[in-house]
Design an enzyme around this catalytic site. Structure first.
Site, PDB file in Angstrom:
ATOM      1  N   LYS A   1      25.888  49.232 -36.378  1.00  0.00           N
ATOM      2  CA  LYS A   1      26.495  49.606 -35.108  1.00  0.00           C
ATOM      3  C   LYS A   1      27.714  50.482 -35.367  1.00  0.00           C
ATOM      4  O   LYS A   1      28.274  50.429 -36.486  1.00  0.00           O
ATOM      5  CB  LYS A   1      26.876  48.370 -34.296  1.00  0.00           C
ATOM      6  CG  LYS A   1      28.071  47.614 -34.871  1.00  0.00           C
ATOM      7  CD  LYS A   1      28.544  46.519 -33.959  1.00  0.00           C
ATOM      8  CE  LYS A   1      29.857  45.960 -34.469  1.00  0.00           C
ATOM      9  NZ  LYS A   1      30.408  44.902 -33.668  1.00  0.00           N
TER      10      LYS A   1
ATOM     11  N   HIS B   1      24.355  41.797 -36.993  1.00  0.00           N
ATOM     12  CA  HIS B   1      24.537  40.700 -37.933  1.00  0.00           C
ATOM     13  C   HIS B   1      24.566  39.337 -37.243  1.00  0.00           C
ATOM     14  O   HIS B   1      24.279  38.318 -37.873  1.00  0.00           O
ATOM     15  CB  HIS B   1      25.794  40.898 -38.781  1.00  0.00           C
ATOM     16  CG  HIS B   1      27.062  40.892 -37.991  1.00  0.00           C
ATOM     17  ND1 HIS B   1      27.703  42.041 -37.608  1.00  0.00           N
ATOM     18  CD2 HIS B   1      27.803  39.869 -37.521  1.00  0.00           C
ATOM     19  CE1 HIS B   1      28.792  41.716 -36.940  1.00  0.00           C
ATOM     20  NE2 HIS B   1      28.886  40.422 -36.870  1.00  0.00           N
TER      21      HIS B   1
ATOM     22  N   HIS C   1      26.146  42.194 -29.541  1.00  0.00           N
ATOM     23  CA  HIS C   1      26.087  40.771 -29.875  1.00  0.00           C
ATOM     24  C   HIS C   1      25.876  39.877 -28.649  1.00  0.00           C
ATOM     25  O   HIS C   1      24.963  39.046 -28.617  1.00  0.00           O
ATOM     26  CB  HIS C   1      27.376  40.324 -30.586  1.00  0.00           C
ATOM     27  CG  HIS C   1      27.714  41.140 -31.792  1.00  0.00           C
ATOM     28  ND1 HIS C   1      26.761  41.693 -32.621  1.00  0.00           N
ATOM     29  CD2 HIS C   1      28.911  41.509 -32.316  1.00  0.00           C
ATOM     30  CE1 HIS C   1      27.361  42.351 -33.592  1.00  0.00           C
ATOM     31  NE2 HIS C   1      28.658  42.262 -33.431  1.00  0.00           N
TER      32      HIS C   1
ATOM     33  N   LYS D   1      22.642  34.963 -38.077  1.00  0.00           N
ATOM     34  CA  LYS D   1      23.351  33.691 -38.223  1.00  0.00           C
ATOM     35  C   LYS D   1      22.415  32.505 -37.995  1.00  0.00           C
ATOM     36  O   LYS D   1      21.507  32.568 -37.178  1.00  0.00           O
ATOM     37  CB  LYS D   1      24.539  33.634 -37.255  1.00  0.00           C
ATOM     38  CG  LYS D   1      25.647  34.637 -37.616  1.00  0.00           C
ATOM     39  CD  LYS D   1      26.804  34.525 -36.649  1.00  0.00           C
ATOM     40  CE  LYS D   1      27.880  35.548 -36.984  1.00  0.00           C
ATOM     41  NZ  LYS D   1      28.515  35.257 -38.278  1.00  0.00           N
TER      42      LYS D   1
ATOM     43  N   GLY E   1      32.473  51.835 -49.379  1.00  0.00           N
ATOM     44  CA  GLY E   1      33.106  51.413 -48.132  1.00  0.00           C
ATOM     45  C   GLY E   1      33.315  49.920 -48.028  1.00  0.00           C
ATOM     46  O   GLY E   1      32.824  49.122 -48.837  1.00  0.00           O
ATOM     47  N   ASP E   2      34.018  49.529 -46.975  1.00  0.00           N
ATOM     48  CA  ASP E   2      34.386  48.132 -46.740  1.00  0.00           C
ATOM     49  C   ASP E   2      33.160  47.247 -46.521  1.00  0.00           C
ATOM     50  O   ASP E   2      33.079  46.136 -47.045  1.00  0.00           O
ATOM     51  CB  ASP E   2      35.327  48.057 -45.534  1.00  0.00           C
ATOM     52  CG  ASP E   2      35.910  46.666 -45.354  1.00  0.00           C
ATOM     53  OD1 ASP E   2      36.602  46.194 -46.279  1.00  0.00           O
ATOM     54  OD2 ASP E   2      35.676  46.048 -44.301  1.00  0.00           O
TER      55      ASP E   2
ATOM     56  N   ARG F   1      31.414  59.150 -51.831  1.00  0.00           N
ATOM     57  CA  ARG F   1      32.085  60.432 -52.055  1.00  0.00           C
ATOM     58  C   ARG F   1      33.104  60.396 -53.185  1.00  0.00           C
ATOM     59  O   ARG F   1      33.542  61.442 -53.655  1.00  0.00           O
ATOM     60  CB  ARG F   1      32.754  60.886 -50.748  1.00  0.00           C
ATOM     61  CG  ARG F   1      31.756  61.280 -49.665  1.00  0.00           C
ATOM     62  CD  ARG F   1      32.434  61.622 -48.359  1.00  0.00           C
ATOM     63  NE  ARG F   1      32.949  60.441 -47.688  1.00  0.00           N
ATOM     64  CZ  ARG F   1      33.506  60.458 -46.474  1.00  0.00           C
ATOM     65  NH1 ARG F   1      33.619  61.611 -45.821  1.00  0.00           N
ATOM     66  NH2 ARG F   1      33.943  59.355 -45.924  1.00  0.00           N
TER      67      ARG F   1
END
Length: 500
Positions: free
Chosen positions: A160, A190, A252, A194, A22-23, A53
Site C-alpha cells: 500500500k 498485512h 485494513h 494476522k 528500505g525500512d 540504490r
C-alpha cells in the site's frame, strides 16, 4: 531451538525485492525470511535478489541486514541458520529510473535462476515508494523479465498505498494489467496475515452457536478499533499525503468489515471468498452529505503524555506543516444494507497517539427483556464476543451468571482465551504467511482489484468531505482515546465504545 523437519514442498522461487535497503525490507521482509528458514518452511530452491540504490556489494549488504535482523526477528538468531540464509541473499545496485540498468538486472537474475534451480519462477516485491510502481513494472516488461511461460510463473506484490484515490488506483491498475495478469498481482494487506483475522471465518463458520446468531436479529452493534500509541515518527512525507483514511480505513478496516459481515462462501477457494467480501463492500450504505456530517469524526493529536512521557503534537512532528489538517484519527458509523445486517450499526475507529496499543473487534449482542432477573432496575451487561487481534491474540466472551454470594444477583462473567503477543503493528509473522502464499499462488489473503475499487469508492466520498470540512485541530490529546465527538457519536445512540 529448531528441530530438523521437512520443509513445505518444492516451491522454487527467486524473490526480487525492489527497495532492498528500505525500512520495510529491514524490519519485516528479512526477519520474515529468517523465521521461515528457522521454522523450516522456506522452499528448497529459493534465492533473494535485493535491489537498491545504495552502493554496496553482497557481503556489505548481508552485514547491514544482519544488524537489523537482530533487532526485529521474533526468533533467536542461530548463526548456522543465518549463514544458510545469508548465502541465498544477493544485492544488486540499481537506480529504479535507469532503463539500462534493467538489462544488467535481467542477466543477474538469470544467473541466480540457474544457480538455485528456481526454474524462472520470480516473485517481484515492490517495497518502494508508490511513484516507482509503474516505472519498475514497465521496465520489467520492456526487458522481458515478466514473461510467464508454461514452465514458470511471474508474480507481483504491491505494498500500500494502491493509488491515492479511485482515479489514480484505476490508472495504476491499468498499467499493471498491461504486464501482469490479475491472478498474478498480489495487493498486500498485512492485517489479513494476522492470526485472528484469518481466524474470523473459522470462528463463524465452524461454530453453530455463533453463526446462528450472526445477524441483525441478535446483534445490537459491531465495533472495530485499531489504536496505536506511537505517532508518525519519521514518516511525515508519507503520512501527510495519506492520513488515517488512506493509511488505515481504505484498506485494513474495510477488509476486516468485509470478513466480519460476509456470507458463507460456497467453498474455501480464493475466488469464492473474495466474491462474498466484495458483496459486503458494495452493500455499505452510500454516505449522503447529512450522514457524513452526523456519522464521520476526524481528529488530530496534540501534545500529551504516553506511558508517563510527554510527546509532541502532530503539527510539532518533524517535517509536518504548522497548519496541517491531516487527520490522525477517524471514527465512523455506517450500515450494511443487506438482509443479514440491515439496521445493525457498525462503528469503526482508528488513531495514532492513543492511550493503548490494541486492535480488536467487539460483537455486542442484544440485551434480554427487562423482566425476571432484570426487573429490579439492575444494570444489565450485554453479551460480548471480542476478537482480539493485537497485542493480546484470542477470543473473549462475556455472559451473565448468578452471583452465589448474593440473593438473586446476576453478575457478568468473562471467558478469555487470549494470550499476549510481543509483536505490534505489521508483524513479521504476518509477512511470513503472506510471502509463502504468494509462492504457492494462493491469493486468498490479498485484495482483488474489485475490492480495491469498491473500497476507494467509499473512501473517496469521505476524504472529499474531510477536505471541505473546516476542522478545529488538534482536537484530542496524545494518550487519550480520541476526540470527544467520537464518544458522542455512540452516546447519541445510547451506546459506548468498549475497551476490553
Amino acid at each position: 531451538m529448531y528441530t530438523e523437519n521437512q520443509v513445505t514442498g518444492d516451491m522454487s522461487a527467486l524473490m526480487v525485492i525492489f527497495g532492498g535497503t528500505g525500512d520495510l525490507t529491514n524490519r519485516k521482509l528479512i526477519p520474515a525470511l529468517y523465521n521461515l528458514i528457522y521454522d523450516h518452511r522456506l522452499p528448497k530452491h529459493f534465492a533473494v535478489a535485493a535491489v537498491g540504490r545504495r552502493d554496496m556489494d553482497h557481503e556489505q549488504y548481508r552485514k547491514v541486514i544482519f544488524e537489523q535482523l537482530k533487532k526485529y526477528s521474533r526468533n533467536e538468531i542461530d548463526q548456522r541458520l543465518w549463514e544458510k540464509l545469508s548465502c541465498l541473499i544477493y544485492y544488486f545496485q540499481l537506480n529504479f529510473t535507469e532503463k539500462t540498468g534493467y538489462e544488467r538486472l535481467n542477466t543477474f537474475l538469470s544467473k541466480l535462476d540457474d544457480t538455485y534451480q528456481t526454474h524462472g519462477n520470480r516473485l517481484f516485491y515492490l517495497a518502494v515508494a508508490p511513484e516507482f510502481f509503474e516505472t519498475i513494472v514497465m521496465n520489467l516488461h520492456n526487458n522481458k523479465m515478466a514473461v510467464e511461460t508454461n514452465d514458470s510463473w511471474k508474480r507481483l506484490v504491491i505494498e500500500k498505498p494502491f493509488g491515492k484515490d479511485l482515479k489514480t488506483a484505476r490508472l495504476l491498475n491499468e498499467k499493471l494489467r498491461e504486464v501482469f495478469r490479475e491472478d498474478d498481482i498480489y495487493r498486500i494487506d498485512h492485517y489479513l496475515g494476522k492470526e485472528m483475522i484469518q481466524n474470523i471465518m473459522v470462528l463463524r463458520f465452524c461454530n453453530l452457536v455463533f453463526e446462528s446468531l450472526w445477524s441483525n436479529k441478535y446483534i445490537d452493534n459491531i465495533q472495530i478499533s485499531l489504536a496505536e500509541k506511537h505517532g508518525i515518527g519519521s514518516r511525515a512525507g508519507y503520512y501527510e499525503q495519506s492520513g488515517a483514511m488512506r493509511d488505515m480505513v481504505q484498506n485494513h478496516l474495510l477488509q476486516i468489515v468485509s470478513l466480519i459481515a460476509m456470507e458463507a462462501p460456497i467453498n474455501l477457494t480464493s475466488d469464492a471468498i473474495k466474491t462474498e467480501k466484495l458483496k459486503v463492500l458494495n452493500s455499505i450504505e452510500t454516505f449522503s452529505s447529512e450522514s457524513l456530517k452526523n456519522n464521520v469524526i476526524f481528529g488530530q493529536y496534540g501534545r500529551g503524555v504516553i506511558d508517563g512521557y510527554p510527546v509532541p503534537g502532530y503539527r510539532e512532528e518533524a517535517s509536518v506543516k504548522d497548519n496541517s489538517n491531516t487527520e490522525t484519527f477517524i471514527a465512523m458509523k455506517f450500515h450494511i444494507n443487506n438482509f443479514r445486517w440491515a439496521g445493525t450499526p457498525f462503528y469503526v475507529r482508528t488513531g495514532k497517539r492513543m492511550g493503548v496499543n490494541a486492535a480488536e473487534i467487539v460483537i455486542q449482542f442484544k440485551s434480554m427483556p427487562d423482566v425476571l432477573y432484570f426487573s429490579n432496575d439492575a444494570e444489565q451487561e450485554p453479551n460480548l464476543l471480542v476478537i482480539k487481534i493485537q497485542p493480546n491474540v484470542g477470543v473473549f466472551f462475556q455472559f451473565n451468571t448468578k452471583d452465589f454470594h448474593m440473593e438473586n444477583e446476576v453478575i457478568s462473567t468473562k471467558m478469555d482465551t487470549s494470550h499476549t503477543s510481543g509483536e505490534q503493528g505489521n508483524t513479521p509473522e504476518a509477512y511470513e504467511k503472506l510471502i509463502l502464499d504468494v509462492i504457492k499462488g494462493d491469493s486468498t489473503l490479498f485484495s482483488s482489484w474489485d475490492e480495491v475499487e469498491a473500497s476507494w469508492t467509499i473512501a473517496d466520498r469521505i476524504i472529499e468531505y474531510g477536505r471541505q470540512k473546516r476542522l478545529k485541530l488538534p482536537n484530542y490529546d496524545a494518550g487519550s482515546m480520541g476526540p470527544v465527538l467520537s464518544f458522542e457519536l455512540l452516546a447519541r445512540d445510547c451506546r459506548k465504545w468498549w475497551n476490553i
